[in-house]
Design a protein around this motif. Structure first.
Motif, PDB file in Angstrom:
ATOM      1  N   GLY A 380       0.827  -1.204   0.000  1.00 23.68           N
ATOM      2  CA  GLY A 380       0.000   0.000   0.000  1.00 23.68           C
ATOM      3  C   GLY A 380       0.863   1.257   0.000  1.00 23.68           C
ATOM      4  O   GLY A 380       0.602   2.214  -0.746  1.00 23.68           O
ATOM      5  N   PHE A 381       1.912   1.240   0.815  1.00 21.22           N
ATOM      6  CA  PHE A 381       2.837   2.378   0.855  1.00 21.22           C
ATOM      7  C   PHE A 381       3.565   2.523  -0.481  1.00 21.22           C
ATOM      8  O   PHE A 381       3.737   3.637  -0.999  1.00 21.22           O
ATOM      9  N   ALA A 382       3.997   1.396  -1.051  1.00 18.38           N
ATOM     10  CA  ALA A 382       4.721   1.432  -2.327  1.00 18.38           C
ATOM     11  C   ALA A 382       3.835   1.944  -3.457  1.00 18.38           C
ATOM     12  O   ALA A 382       4.281   2.725  -4.307  1.00 18.38           O
ATOM     13  N   ILE A 383       2.582   1.524  -3.470  1.00 17.33           N
ATOM     14  CA  ILE A 383       1.656   1.956  -4.523  1.00 17.33           C
ATOM     15  C   ILE A 383       1.437   3.469  -4.460  1.00 17.33           C
ATOM     16  O   ILE A 383       1.417   4.162  -5.482  1.00 17.33           O
ATOM     17  N   GLU A 384       1.287   3.987  -3.244  1.00 22.62           N
ATOM     18  CA  GLU A 384       1.097   5.430  -3.087  1.00 22.62           C
ATOM     19  C   GLU A 384       2.354   6.208  -3.465  1.00 22.62           C
ATOM     20  O   GLU A 384       2.277   7.331  -3.967  1.00 22.62           O
ATOM     21  N   SER A 385       3.508   5.604  -3.235  1.00 25.38           N
ATOM     22  CA  SER A 385       4.776   6.315  -3.440  1.00 25.38           C
ATOM     23  C   SER A 385       5.249   6.269  -4.888  1.00 25.38           C
ATOM     24  O   SER A 385       5.670   7.295  -5.444  1.00 25.38           O
ATOM     25  N   ILE A 386       5.200   5.089  -5.505  1.00 17.98           N
ATOM     26  CA  ILE A 386       5.795   4.941  -6.844  1.00 17.98           C
ATOM     27  C   ILE A 386       4.810   4.436  -7.896  1.00 17.98           C
ATOM     28  O   ILE A 386       5.186   4.238  -9.048  1.00 17.98           O
ATOM     29  N   GLY A 387       3.571   4.214  -7.508  1.00 16.99           N
ATOM     30  CA  GLY A 387       2.578   3.752  -8.473  1.00 16.99           C
ATOM     31  C   GLY A 387       2.481   2.236  -8.508  1.00 16.99           C
ATOM     32  O   GLY A 387       3.401   1.524  -8.098  1.00 16.99           O
ATOM     33  N   LEU A 388       1.364   1.753  -9.018  1.00 21.43           N
ATOM     34  CA  LEU A 388       1.076   0.323  -8.982  1.00 21.43           C
ATOM     35  C   LEU A 388       2.058  -0.497  -9.814  1.00 21.43           C
ATOM     36  O   LEU A 388       2.562  -1.532  -9.365  1.00 21.43           O
ATOM     37  N   SER A 389       2.350  -0.049 -11.021  1.00 17.60           N
ATOM     38  CA  SER A 389       3.235  -0.828 -11.903  1.00 17.60           C
ATOM     39  C   SER A 389       4.613  -1.024 -11.294  1.00 17.60           C
ATOM     40  O   SER A 389       5.166  -2.132 -11.309  1.00 17.60           O
ATOM     41  N   TRP A 390       5.171   0.052 -10.739  1.00 19.80           N
ATOM     42  CA  TRP A 390       6.509  -0.049 -10.162  1.00 19.80           C
ATOM     43  C   TRP A 390       6.499  -0.690  -8.781  1.00 19.80           C
ATOM     44  O   TRP A 390       7.534  -1.175  -8.310  1.00 19.80           O
ATOM     45  N   ALA A 391       5.352  -0.687  -8.125  1.00 18.42           N
ATOM     46  CA  ALA A 391       5.270  -1.319  -6.802  1.00 18.42           C
ATOM     47  C   ALA A 391       5.571  -2.814  -6.887  1.00 18.42           C
ATOM     48  O   ALA A 391       6.073  -3.416  -5.928  1.00 18.42           O
ATOM     49  N   TRP A 392       5.275  -3.402  -8.052  1.00 17.84           N
ATOM     50  CA  TRP A 392       5.572  -4.831  -8.219  1.00 17.84           C
ATOM     51  C   TRP A 392       7.065  -5.113  -8.109  1.00 17.84           C
ATOM     52  O   TRP A 392       7.470  -6.246  -7.806  1.00 17.84           O
ATOM     53  N   SER A 393       7.883  -4.101  -8.376  1.00 15.42           N
ATOM     54  CA  SER A 393       9.335  -4.310  -8.273  1.00 15.42           C
ATOM     55  C   SER A 393       9.751  -4.620  -6.837  1.00 15.42           C
ATOM     56  O   SER A 393      10.798  -5.240  -6.605  1.00 15.42           O
ATOM     57  N   LEU A 394       8.934  -4.182  -5.868  1.00 18.99           N
ATOM     58  CA  LEU A 394       9.220  -4.519  -4.472  1.00 18.99           C
ATOM     59  C   LEU A 394       9.182  -6.032  -4.272  1.00 18.99           C
ATOM     60  O   LEU A 394       9.987  -6.592  -3.513  1.00 18.99           O
ATOM     61  N   VAL A 395       8.257  -6.685  -4.963  1.00 20.31           N
ATOM     62  CA  VAL A 395       8.194  -8.155  -4.896  1.00 20.31           C
ATOM     63  C   VAL A 395       9.479  -8.751  -5.462  1.00 20.31           C
ATOM     64  O   VAL A 395      10.019  -9.727  -4.933  1.00 20.31           O
ATOM     65  N   GLY A 396       9.984  -8.139  -6.535  1.00 16.96           N
ATOM     66  CA  GLY A 396      11.239  -8.603  -7.112  1.00 16.96           C
ATOM     67  C   GLY A 396      12.402  -8.472  -6.138  1.00 16.96           C
ATOM     68  O   GLY A 396      13.249  -9.367  -6.033  1.00 16.96           O
ATOM     69  N   ILE A 397      12.438  -7.364  -5.399  1.00 14.39           N
ATOM     70  CA  ILE A 397      13.502  -7.146  -4.410  1.00 14.39           C
ATOM     71  C   ILE A 397      13.414  -8.190  -3.297  1.00 14.39           C
ATOM     72  O   ILE A 397      14.423  -8.768  -2.878  1.00 14.39           O
ATOM     73  N   VAL A 398      12.204  -8.435  -2.827  1.00 18.02           N
ATOM     74  CA  VAL A 398      12.002  -9.453  -1.788  1.00 18.02           C
ATOM     75  C   VAL A 398      12.422 -10.828  -2.306  1.00 18.02           C
ATOM     76  O   VAL A 398      13.016 -11.631  -1.578  1.00 18.02           O
ATOM     77  N   THR A 399      12.137 -11.082  -3.571  1.00 16.56           N
ATOM     78  CA  THR A 399      12.521 -12.357  -4.184  1.00 16.56           C
ATOM     79  C   THR A 399      14.033 -12.543  -4.170  1.00 16.56           C
ATOM     80  O   THR A 399      14.535 -13.616  -3.810  1.00 16.56           O
ATOM     81  N   VAL A 400      14.762 -11.508  -4.555  1.00 15.04           N
ATOM     82  CA  VAL A 400      16.232 -11.589  -4.585  1.00 15.04           C
ATOM     83  C   VAL A 400      16.778 -11.838  -3.182  1.00 15.04           C
ATOM     84  O   VAL A 400      17.659 -12.689  -2.981  1.00 15.04           O
ATOM     85  N   PHE A 401      16.252 -11.106  -2.204  1.00 15.12           N
ATOM     86  CA  PHE A 401      16.694 -11.302  -0.815  1.00 15.12           C
ATOM     87  C   PHE A 401      16.426 -12.734  -0.358  1.00 15.12           C
ATOM     88  O   PHE A 401      17.272 -13.373   0.282  1.00 15.12           O
ATOM     89  N   THR A 402      15.250 -13.240  -0.702  1.00 16.34           N
ATOM     90  CA  THR A 402      14.880 -14.599  -0.299  1.00 16.34           C
ATOM     91  C   THR A 402      15.788 -15.635  -0.948  1.00 16.34           C
ATOM     92  O   THR A 402      16.198 -16.611  -0.313  1.00 16.34           O
ATOM     93  N   LEU A 403      16.115 -15.425  -2.209  1.00 14.23           N
ATOM     94  CA  LEU A 403      17.020 -16.350  -2.904  1.00 14.23           C
ATOM     95  C   LEU A 403      18.403 -16.369  -2.257  1.00 14.23           C
ATOM     96  O   LEU A 403      19.036 -17.427  -2.156  1.00 14.23           O
ATOM     97  N   LEU A 404      18.866 -15.212  -1.819  1.00 16.13           N
ATOM     98  CA  LEU A 404      20.161 -15.155  -1.131  1.00 16.13           C
ATOM     99  C   LEU A 404      20.110 -15.951   0.174  1.00 16.13           C
ATOM    100  O   LEU A 404      21.044 -16.701   0.494  1.00 16.13           O
ATOM    101  N   CYS A 405      19.021 -15.791   0.912  1.00 20.00           N
ATOM    102  CA  CYS A 405      18.854 -16.555   2.158  1.00 20.00           C
ATOM    103  C   CYS A 405      18.815 -18.054   1.877  1.00 20.00           C
ATOM    104  O   CYS A 405      19.462 -18.851   2.568  1.00 20.00           O
ATOM    105  N   LEU A 406      18.069 -18.433   0.857  1.00 20.96           N
ATOM    106  CA  LEU A 406      17.952 -19.853   0.519  1.00 20.96           C
ATOM    107  C   LEU A 406      19.278 -20.419   0.025  1.00 20.96           C
ATOM    108  O   LEU A 406      19.624 -21.571   0.328  1.00 20.96           O
ATOM    109  N   GLY A 407      20.024 -19.612  -0.726  1.00 20.96           N
ATOM    110  CA  GLY A 407      21.333 -20.059  -1.187  1.00 20.96           C
ATOM    111  C   GLY A 407      22.272 -20.321  -0.021  1.00 20.96           C
ATOM    112  O   GLY A 407      23.002 -21.327  -0.002  1.00 20.96           O
ATOM    113  N   PHE A 408      22.247 -19.436   0.967  1.00 22.13           N
ATOM    114  CA  PHE A 408      23.073 -19.623   2.160  1.00 22.13           C
ATOM    115  C   PHE A 408      22.607 -20.849   2.941  1.00 22.13           C
ATOM    116  O   PHE A 408      23.423 -21.642   3.438  1.00 22.13           O
ATOM    117  N   MET A 409      21.286 -21.025   3.034  1.00 26.15           N
ATOM    118  CA  MET A 409      20.739 -22.199   3.717  1.00 26.15           C
ATOM    119  C   MET A 409      21.163 -23.491   3.024  1.00 26.15           C
ATOM    120  O   MET A 409      21.499 -24.485   3.675  1.00 26.15           O
TER     121      MET A 409
END
Length: 420
Positions: A380-409
């Motif tokens: 909700g904060f991301a949509i208000e700040s950068i718009g709906l289309s670009w807010a999806w990029s936050l999911v991409g960032i979370v994905t990259v972080f999660t992959l790094l955690c899983l790689g270490f695991m």
């Protein structure tokens, strides 16, 4: 033709080899999901039947949710202290009684108290159910994934029916919304209670197809349960991953409908319903096949596939909001959900001794809820700040972080061979 049939049917054979008690628990979960009439439409009950404002209704829903989270914490501890099936049956029974009383006060705000107590009881039941399901499996990680897959499939089939019936009851048979919910809960409680004597003292058996080496590793693992300490670093990483994965999946209920409304205007709601229907059919069609195809793959690798699917799928929706693309993407997202559900707790089970399984499963449940709760807040904060289309990029960032955690695991996990 016969060869093709045999090839397809082999995906179902491991399910038939599961313990009868696991099938009964899955059936109980189907009944619970199919009979959950109140909670799916509770916001409508509060606003339409009890005439609360949206703000007050939101507060009541929050209170009910808090009850469930507190229950999960209690349930984790209790599941390691008492008989898990008995705990599940008692929790279900108490929940049913609370819902019956809520039905008597269906036109009074007082009913919220009893729904919150019911949510507390259901919260206690959830970690106990997961822990019982895992502890009744054979000694291999593979069998645990099939058990989780069966439970997940049962829940989704039931969940497809429950809200539909709830909508009908809300309009014409309001109080029966509560009493029907309670009746199905009591049936599930009876089924679970009937298993108590049959499973008490039983130890998991090795699968017939399990190699001797795997059996020896499993036996050694069980023997060390009481003396080994959980790998807290790996568990902490797992819980962080759980939060991120749940955050990604929760987009389907928050950000995706907003995207549908923006992309298709008045047709957004109708198309969103179509997307959810595709999701439901995909769950039914893909669960058994995907579980079978990935059963011998390390669960962390399967989780990596899942998070990649979430990231790629949602980013595609953000930059190509076309109905055909969304229909294709929802298949990827559904496959990712299946991999996450069938591998997450199965891997957690390998990290902790049986005596601590309930409380750590409750941590997993809380992590799931935290990820789901963070989704509307952050997006909700991301949509208000950068718009709906670009807010999806936050999911991409979370994905990259999660992959790094899983790689270490995965690097840490490779030091200790997993039971497969």
């Amino acid at each position: 033709m016969k060869k093709n049939d045999a090839g397809f049917l082999r995906h179902f054979q491991p399910y038939l080899a599961l313990d009868r008690a696991i099938w009964m628990i899955a059936f109980a979960r189907f009944i619970i999901a199919g009979g959950t009439f109140v909670l799916p439409v509770y916001a409508l009950i509060l606003t339409q039947k009890l005439s609360l404002s949206p703000a007050d209704a939101g507060m009541m829903v929050f209170i009910v949710s808090i009850g469930g989270m507190i229950g999960s914490v209690l349930g984790g501890y209790l599941a390691d202290t008492f008989n898990r099936l008995a705990l599940m049956a008692i929790s279900e029974g108490f929940s049913a009684v609370c819902v019956i009383i809520a039905g008597l006060f269906a036109h009074d705000v007082l009913s919220v108290i009893f729904i919150a107590l019911s949510s507390l009881a259901l919260g206690i039941m959830r970690p106990a159910m997961r822990a019982a399901l895992l502890s009744l499996c054979s000694t291999t990680s593979e069998s645990k994934r099939y058990a989780l897959s069966l439970s997940y499939l049962a829940f989704n089939v039931g969940h497809a029916v429950g809200p539909l019936i709830a909508g009908f009851l809300l309009l014409d048979f309001y109080q029966w919304l509560y009493w029907g919910d309670a009746a199905t809960t009591l049936i599930a409680a009876y089924l679970l209670a009937s298993l108590i004597k049959k499973t008490t003292g039983r130890k998991p058996k090795a699968d017939k197809k399990t190699s001797q080496e795997s059996i020896e590793r499993s036996t050694e693992h069980d023997a060390q349960d009481n003396v080994s300490k959980p790998d807290k670093t790996q568990i902490a990483l797992f819980l962080a991953v759980n939060i991120c994965v749940s955050f990604c999946y929760a987009q389907i209920t928050f950000t995706l409908p907003l995207q549908m409304a923006e992309s298709f205007s008045d047709d957004g709601a109708r198309y969103y319903g179509l997307i959810l229907m595709i999701n439901a059919f995909a769950v039914l069609g893909l669960t058994t096949v995907l579980t079978s195809l990935t059963a011998k793959t390390h669960p962390i690798k399967n989780l990596m596939f899942a998070i990649c699917g979430y990231g790629a799928g949602y980013v595609m929706i953000g930059f190509m909001p076309i109905l055909l693309v969304m229909g294709f993407v929802i298949l990827i997202i559904t496959a990712s959900e299946i991999l996450e559900v069938t591998n997450g707790d199965a891997y957690l089970c390998e990290l902790v001794p049986e005596s601590h399984l309930g409380r750590y499963v409750s941590f997993s449940v809380i992590a799931n809820n935290a990820g789901i709760a963070l989704c509307p807040l952050l997006m909700g904060f991301a949509i208000e700040s950068i718009g709906l289309s670009w807010a999806w990029s936050l999911v991409g960032i979370v994905t990259v972080f999660t992959l790094l955690c899983l790689g270490f695991m995965l690097k840490r996990a490779e030091k200790i061979p997993l039971q497969l």
